[in-house]
Scaffold this active site. Structure first.
Site, PDB file in Angstrom:
ATOM      1  CG  HIS A 271     -48.381 -10.160  -0.365  1.00  0.00           C
ATOM      2  ND1 HIS A 271     -48.876  -9.051   0.291  1.00  0.00           N
ATOM      3  CD2 HIS A 271     -48.171  -9.765  -1.647  1.00  0.00           C
ATOM      4  CE1 HIS A 271     -48.949  -8.028  -0.553  1.00  0.00           C
ATOM      5  NE2 HIS A 271     -48.539  -8.434  -1.730  1.00  0.00           N
TER       6      HIS A 271
ATOM      7  CE  LYS B 198     -45.720   1.727  -4.974  1.00  0.00           C
ATOM      8  NZ  LYS B 198     -45.503   0.380  -5.478  1.00  0.00           N
TER       9      LYS B 198
ATOM     10  NE  ARG C 119     -52.925  -9.545  -7.536  1.00  0.00           N
ATOM     11  CZ  ARG C 119     -52.621  -8.403  -6.941  1.00  0.00           C
ATOM     12  NH1 ARG C 119     -53.245  -8.048  -5.848  1.00  0.00           N
ATOM     13  NH2 ARG C 119     -51.709  -7.602  -7.458  1.00  0.00           N
TER      14      ARG C 119
ATOM     15  CB  SER D 111     -51.757  -3.890  -0.559  1.00  0.00           C
ATOM     16  OG  SER D 111     -50.938  -5.015  -0.414  1.00  0.00           O
TER      17      SER D 111
HETATM   18  P1  ADP Z   1     -45.483  -4.533  -6.072  1.00  0.00           P
HETATM   19  O1  ADP Z   1     -45.666  -3.100  -5.667  1.00  0.00           O
HETATM   20  O2  ADP Z   1     -44.046  -4.895  -6.327  1.00  0.00           O
HETATM   21  O3  ADP Z   1     -46.400  -5.025  -7.137  1.00  0.00           O
HETATM   22  P2  ADP Z   1     -47.065  -5.982  -4.108  1.00  0.00           P
HETATM   23  O4  ADP Z   1     -46.784  -6.025  -2.657  1.00  0.00           O
HETATM   24  O5  ADP Z   1     -48.318  -5.321  -4.544  1.00  0.00           O
HETATM   25  O6  ADP Z   1     -45.774  -5.328  -4.733  1.00  0.00           O
HETATM   26  O7  ADP Z   1     -47.050  -7.457  -4.710  1.00  0.00           O
HETATM   27  C1  ADP Z   1     -45.914  -8.260  -4.699  1.00  0.00           C
HETATM   28  C2  ADP Z   1     -46.156  -9.461  -5.622  1.00  0.00           C
HETATM   29  O8  ADP Z   1     -47.189 -10.276  -5.078  1.00  0.00           O
HETATM   30  C3  ADP Z   1     -46.615  -9.103  -7.039  1.00  0.00           C
HETATM   31  O9  ADP Z   1     -46.022 -10.010  -7.950  1.00  0.00           O
HETATM   32  C4  ADP Z   1     -48.107  -9.307  -6.993  1.00  0.00           C
HETATM   33  O10 ADP Z   1     -48.647  -9.622  -8.267  1.00  0.00           O
HETATM   34  C5  ADP Z   1     -48.196 -10.495  -6.039  1.00  0.00           C
HETATM   35  N1  ADP Z   1     -49.486 -10.578  -5.359  1.00  0.00           N
HETATM   36  C6  ADP Z   1     -50.103  -9.638  -4.620  1.00  0.00           C
HETATM   37  N2  ADP Z   1     -51.279 -10.081  -4.155  1.00  0.00           N
HETATM   38  C7  ADP Z   1     -51.428 -11.347  -4.615  1.00  0.00           C
HETATM   39  C8  ADP Z   1     -52.461 -12.338  -4.514  1.00  0.00           C
HETATM   40  N3  ADP Z   1     -53.601 -12.108  -3.846  1.00  0.00           N
HETATM   41  N4  ADP Z   1     -52.268 -13.539  -5.137  1.00  0.00           N
HETATM   42  C9  ADP Z   1     -51.128 -13.745  -5.848  1.00  0.00           C
HETATM   43  N5  ADP Z   1     -50.138 -12.854  -5.996  1.00  0.00           N
HETATM   44  C10 ADP Z   1     -50.280 -11.670  -5.388  1.00  0.00           C
END
Ligand code: ADP
Length: 169
Positions: free
Chosen positions: A18, A42, A91, A129
């Site tokens: 992130h 959630k 990803r 995560s």
């Molecule tokens: P959500 O529940 O909205 O998917 P996340 O916190 O899991 O929220 O992710 C937020 C955004 O960050 C999403 O677009 C996800 O694809 C992106 N993201 C998460 N981890 C990575 C990573 N390692 N590299 C690139 N983008 C990421």
């Protein structure tokens, strides 16, 4: 006009993946608003307040990053911020399928909204995560994947959950 990118997510917890998206985003946009989705239905490991605290601490010295949260429809929140740019990370192919659906849904709700995708960098492609929570709960180190602050908080929280789960009824 100031170009504001809205980067929404669960951030449960914030990872180095992130952070990489936010930092690269600040090189393109005037401001990146990192906003925690507050979805009461959630179940999350970290509370909204904990996630906000981690984000604020991590981006304390980033003048182009603002930390916020939202509930309700993302498109309405984007309007209140005065932006039509959504920033999301990609990803994997499964990310793409999910993100494409979300982008199309948001576009149908608010045609002026543009979702901008930033492809992960190779060092971060495997970071998620949920994977981090699994590694830490099994006693592994996630130091390469999350800031130190997150690893400490996560370890404390998961160990507490484990102890509570083992309590006899
Ligand atoms: P959500 O529940 O909205 O998917 P996340 O916190 O899991 O929220 O992710 C937020 C955004 O960050 C999403 O677009 C996800 O694809 C992106 N993201 C998460 N981890 C990575 C990573 N390692 N590299 C690139 N983008 C990421």
């Amino acid at each position: 006009m100031k170009r504001i990118a809205l980067y929404p997510g669960s951030f449960d917890p914030l990872t180095r993946g992130h952070i990489n998206i936010v930092e690269r985003g600040t090189r393109i946009f005037d401001e990146v608003v990192v906003s925690v989705a507050h979805n009461l239905s959630k179940k999350t490991t970290f509370t909204l307040e904990e996630r906000l605290e981690i984000l604020k601490e991590t981006f304390r010295d980033h003048s182009k990053v603002r930390v916020d949260y939202f509930d309700g429809l993302l498109v309405n929140y984007a309007r209140t911020l005065g932006t039509n740019i959504l920033l999301r990370g990609l990803r994997t192919v499964s990310d793409f399928e999910y993100e494409l659906r979300m982008a199309l849904a948001n576009k149908s709700l608010s045609p002026e909204l543009e979702t901008v995708f930033m492809v992960t960098e190779s060092d971060y492609g495997h970071i998620s995560s949920s994977l981090i929570k699994e590694i830490v709960s099994l006693g592994g180190s996630a130091a390469d994947m999350v800031p130190k602050l997150v690893e400490e908080k996560l370890r404390g929280k998961l160990l507490r959950n484990l102890r509570e789960a083992k309590q006899p009824l």
